[in-house]
Enzyme design. Structure first.
Site, PDB file in Angstrom:
ATOM      1  N   CYS A  99       0.818  -1.223   0.000  1.00 56.44           N
ATOM      2  CA  CYS A  99       0.000   0.000   0.000  1.00 56.44           C
ATOM      3  C   CYS A  99       0.849   1.269   0.000  1.00 56.44           C
ATOM      4  O   CYS A  99       0.338   2.351  -0.280  1.00 56.44           O
ATOM      5  CB  CYS A  99      -0.946  -0.009   1.189  1.00 56.44           C
ATOM      6  SG  CYS A  99      -2.076  -1.400   1.096  1.00 56.44           S
ATOM      7  N   HIS A 116      -3.561   7.095   1.868  1.00 50.97           N
ATOM      8  CA  HIS A 116      -3.901   5.745   1.398  1.00 50.97           C
ATOM      9  C   HIS A 116      -5.291   5.403   1.926  1.00 50.97           C
ATOM     10  O   HIS A 116      -5.628   5.736   3.072  1.00 50.97           O
ATOM     11  CB  HIS A 116      -2.860   4.749   1.912  1.00 50.97           C
ATOM     12  CG  HIS A 116      -3.250   3.327   1.693  1.00 50.97           C
ATOM     13  ND1 HIS A 116      -3.606   2.850   0.454  1.00 50.97           N
ATOM     14  CD2 HIS A 116      -3.371   2.280   2.558  1.00 50.97           C
ATOM     15  CE1 HIS A 116      -3.928   1.574   0.558  1.00 50.97           C
ATOM     16  NE2 HIS A 116      -3.800   1.201   1.822  1.00 50.97           N
ATOM     17  N   ASN A 133     -10.074  -0.446  -0.993  1.00 53.77           N
ATOM     18  CA  ASN A 133      -8.618  -0.380  -0.912  1.00 53.77           C
ATOM     19  C   ASN A 133      -8.019  -1.000  -2.185  1.00 53.77           C
ATOM     20  O   ASN A 133      -8.059  -2.218  -2.346  1.00 53.77           O
ATOM     21  CB  ASN A 133      -8.154  -1.126   0.344  1.00 53.77           C
ATOM     22  CG  ASN A 133      -6.648  -1.048   0.555  1.00 53.77           C
ATOM     23  OD1 ASN A 133      -5.909  -0.613  -0.325  1.00 53.77           O
ATOM     24  ND2 ASN A 133      -6.194  -1.494   1.715  1.00 53.77           N
TER      25      ASN A 133
HETATM   26  O1  UT7 Z   1      -3.964  -1.243   3.310  1.00 53.13           O
HETATM   27  C1  UT7 Z   1      -3.035  -2.026   3.966  1.00 53.13           C
HETATM   28  C2  UT7 Z   1      -3.090  -1.873   5.414  1.00 53.13           C
HETATM   29  N1  UT7 Z   1      -4.323  -2.394   5.940  1.00 53.13           N
HETATM   30  C3  UT7 Z   1      -5.017  -1.687   6.808  1.00 53.13           C
HETATM   31  O2  UT7 Z   1      -4.653  -0.578   7.135  1.00 53.13           O
HETATM   32  C4  UT7 Z   1      -6.212  -2.347   7.425  1.00 53.13           C
HETATM   33  C5  UT7 Z   1      -6.176  -2.163   8.913  1.00 53.13           C
HETATM   34  N2  UT7 Z   1      -7.253  -2.846   9.611  1.00 53.13           N
HETATM   35  C6  UT7 Z   1      -8.566  -2.443   9.527  1.00 53.13           C
HETATM   36  O3  UT7 Z   1      -8.878  -1.532   8.787  1.00 53.13           O
HETATM   37  C7  UT7 Z   1      -9.553  -3.086  10.435  1.00 53.13           C
HETATM   38  O4  UT7 Z   1      -8.866  -3.883  11.363  1.00 53.13           O
HETATM   39  C8  UT7 Z   1     -10.615  -3.968   9.709  1.00 53.13           C
HETATM   40  C9  UT7 Z   1     -11.563  -3.072   8.933  1.00 53.13           C
HETATM   41  C10 UT7 Z   1      -9.926  -4.938   8.772  1.00 53.13           C
HETATM   42  C11 UT7 Z   1     -11.436  -4.722  10.744  1.00 53.13           C
HETATM   43  O5  UT7 Z   1     -12.032  -3.822  11.653  1.00 53.13           O
HETATM   44  P1  UT7 Z   1     -11.896  -4.039  13.227  1.00 53.13           P
HETATM   45  O6  UT7 Z   1     -12.674  -2.960  13.870  1.00 53.13           O
HETATM   46  O7  UT7 Z   1     -10.432  -4.125  13.542  1.00 53.13           O
HETATM   47  O8  UT7 Z   1     -12.625  -5.406  13.449  1.00 53.13           O
HETATM   48  P2  UT7 Z   1     -12.054  -6.764  14.066  1.00 53.13           P
HETATM   49  O9  UT7 Z   1     -11.155  -7.447  13.088  1.00 53.13           O
HETATM   50  O10 UT7 Z   1     -11.514  -6.513  15.441  1.00 53.13           O
HETATM   51  O11 UT7 Z   1     -13.405  -7.577  14.191  1.00 53.13           O
HETATM   52  C12 UT7 Z   1     -14.474  -7.163  15.047  1.00 53.13           C
HETATM   53  C13 UT7 Z   1     -15.633  -8.128  14.895  1.00 53.13           C
HETATM   54  C14 UT7 Z   1     -15.230  -9.583  14.988  1.00 53.13           C
HETATM   55  O12 UT7 Z   1     -16.281 -10.276  15.666  1.00 53.13           O
HETATM   56  P3  UT7 Z   1     -16.120 -10.679  17.219  1.00 53.13           P
HETATM   57  O13 UT7 Z   1     -14.909 -11.537  17.286  1.00 53.13           O
HETATM   58  O14 UT7 Z   1     -15.968  -9.376  17.939  1.00 53.13           O
HETATM   59  O15 UT7 Z   1     -17.407 -11.387  17.494  1.00 53.13           O
HETATM   60  C15 UT7 Z   1     -15.179 -10.051  13.577  1.00 53.13           C
HETATM   61  O16 UT7 Z   1     -15.408 -11.435  13.429  1.00 53.13           O
HETATM   62  O17 UT7 Z   1     -16.227  -7.991  13.605  1.00 53.13           O
HETATM   63  C16 UT7 Z   1     -16.315  -9.265  12.961  1.00 53.13           C
HETATM   64  N3  UT7 Z   1     -16.161  -9.077  11.519  1.00 53.13           N
HETATM   65  C17 UT7 Z   1     -17.195  -8.816  10.702  1.00 53.13           C
HETATM   66  N4  UT7 Z   1     -18.510  -8.675  10.914  1.00 53.13           N
HETATM   67  C18 UT7 Z   1     -19.296  -8.392   9.858  1.00 53.13           C
HETATM   68  C19 UT7 Z   1     -15.015  -9.101  10.785  1.00 53.13           C
HETATM   69  N5  UT7 Z   1     -15.292  -8.867   9.494  1.00 53.13           N
HETATM   70  C20 UT7 Z   1     -16.633  -8.699   9.410  1.00 53.13           C
HETATM   71  C21 UT7 Z   1     -17.504  -8.407   8.348  1.00 53.13           C
HETATM   72  N6  UT7 Z   1     -18.808  -8.267   8.614  1.00 53.13           N
HETATM   73  N7  UT7 Z   1     -17.064  -8.244   7.080  1.00 53.13           N
END
Ligand code: UT7
Length: 331
Positions: free
Chosen positions: A116, A256, A286
């Site tokens: 990225c 980004h 992204n």
């Molecule tokens: O571009 C390269 C660099 N990449 C980035 O900068 C990405 C950085 N990371 C992020 O942007 C975020 O971490 C994400 C958008 C990928 C995820 O958001 P988050 O707030 O960190 O969510 P999480 O991974 O902590 O997940 C929270 C909850 C989980 O459920 P539990 O365990 O709390 O019950 C996940 O299973 O959300 C659940 N979850 C979803 N729910 C509905 C994960 N993906 C989804 C989804 N729909 N698509």
């Protein structure tokens, strides 16, 4: 004679026609529009469809448009750098394939892999060739077909990524416009948190790697988020401090587009209001190396000669950084 800087003299993007909406993703994986929108800011993304079309297909469209816009013939191009993590082939470089497609017979070219942050690394690298005085026309492309390495059974990643390409032309200027300064960083200890497990020399393709779905990107989102939110803002703050820039001096932050929350945190740290933040994550998601030049393309008409732009990115590697640009032309 004044100091030679690398001025961006044109920008052009290309995104595929097919729009993959949050509503459509709801039918593919267990997710919903509310979760995707509130956690990421993404509403839809573009997907490149069609047998045999790779990253070069999108890069070709962007660069041909760029040549037309800047009145450049393909033979005039000295160098093409393609920032990508989804090259057409492991080798040869997509830049070479692209040069052949567009008839850039006098150019040399290479790919640059910094995920990225790829466009920032490529822009900083390309500008050095201009600054030496030896090269006159350098094309820097950010292009990724992320759908080629996205597992559409994994809801934690398939909602995030899209396909796209955009390119800028770099030419020498003695007016003090162009790429002014860059802060580029990397830390290979971040590798486990965002990578493609197989298909490289350490773990070549096999039945086992296919069965294990190791040819898709793997991301531990929360960990990457934690590093992204601090490092992207730190790099932007560092470049502002080094160049005596305050929030008011900046026309646009060009971040980004990985997550709206990371973008907001960077803008807050820089003390720039949201009206000064380029944003297109809602429509493209992204697109990895393409996000920043796609933003420049989308906002080109609003830019004026002399505008101060701060570009900032964070990605796999880990890689991150920031570039300070003085915009070189009125659109
Ligand atoms: O571009 C390269 C660099 N990449 C980035 O900068 C990405 C950085 N990371 C992020 O942007 C975020 O971490 C994400 C958008 C990928 C995820 O958001 P988050 O707030 O960190 O969510 P999480 O991974 O902590 O997940 C929270 C909850 C989980 O459920 P539990 O365990 O709390 O019950 C996940 O299973 O959300 C659940 N979850 C979803 N729910 C509905 C994960 N993906 C989804 C989804 N729909 N698509």
């Amino acid at each position: 004679m004044g100091k030679i800087t690398a001025a961006i003299t044109g920008v052009q993007g290309y995104v595929p026609e097919y729009v993959l909406t949050n509503a459509e993703l709801e039918k593919i994986v267990e997710t919903n529009d509310e979760w995707i929108t509130s956690r990421t800011g993404i509403k839809e993304r573009r997907i490149l469809k069609g047998e045999g079309k790779g990253t070069s297909h999108m890069a070709e469209k962007a660069v041909l448009g760029l040549l037309e816009k800047t009145n450049t013939t393909p033979e005039e191009i000295d160098l093409i750098i393609v920032a990508t993590v989804t090259p057409d082939f492991v080798f040869p470089a997509t830049a070479n394939v692209l040069a052949d497609m567009i008839g850039a017979k006098n150019a040399f070219g290479y790919d640059l892999s910094a995920a990225c942050s790829g466009f920032l690394y490529a822009l900083a690298t390309g500008s050095q060739f201009i600054e030496t005085g030896k090269y006159k026309k350098v094309v820097v492309v950010g292009a990724d077909k992320m759908s080629a390495i996205t597992n559409f059974e994994d809801r934690t990643t398939c909602i995030l990524f899209g396909d796209g390409a955009a390119a800028v032309m770099l030419e020498p200027s003695e007016e003090g416009v162009g790429v002014i300064d860059s802060v580029l960083k990397s830390d290979g200890a971040g590798q486990p948190y965002l990578h493609q497990k197989a298909g490289g020399s350490r773990r070549p393709a096999s039945h086992e790697t296919i069965d294990n779905k190791e040819h898709y990107l793997h991301q531990e989102g929360a960990t990457v988020f934690k590093f992204a939110v601090t490092n992207m803002a730190d790099a932007a703050a560092e470049i502002m401090e080094r160049n005596n820039l305050k929030g008011d001096d900046i026309a646009y932050l060009v971040p980004h587009q990985a997550n709206k929350r990371i973008i907001d945190a960077t803008a807050r740290r820089m003390e720039v209001g949201e009206e000064k933040v380029m944003l297109n994550i809602q429509k493209y998601g992204n697109t990895t190396a393409a996000t920043i030049p796609l933003c420049l393309w989308d906002y080109e008409k609003k830019l004026k000669k002399g505008d101060n732009l701060v570009l900032a990115a964070f990605g796999a590697g880990f890689t991150w950084g920031s570039i300070y640009i003085k915009w070189a032309y009125d659109s």
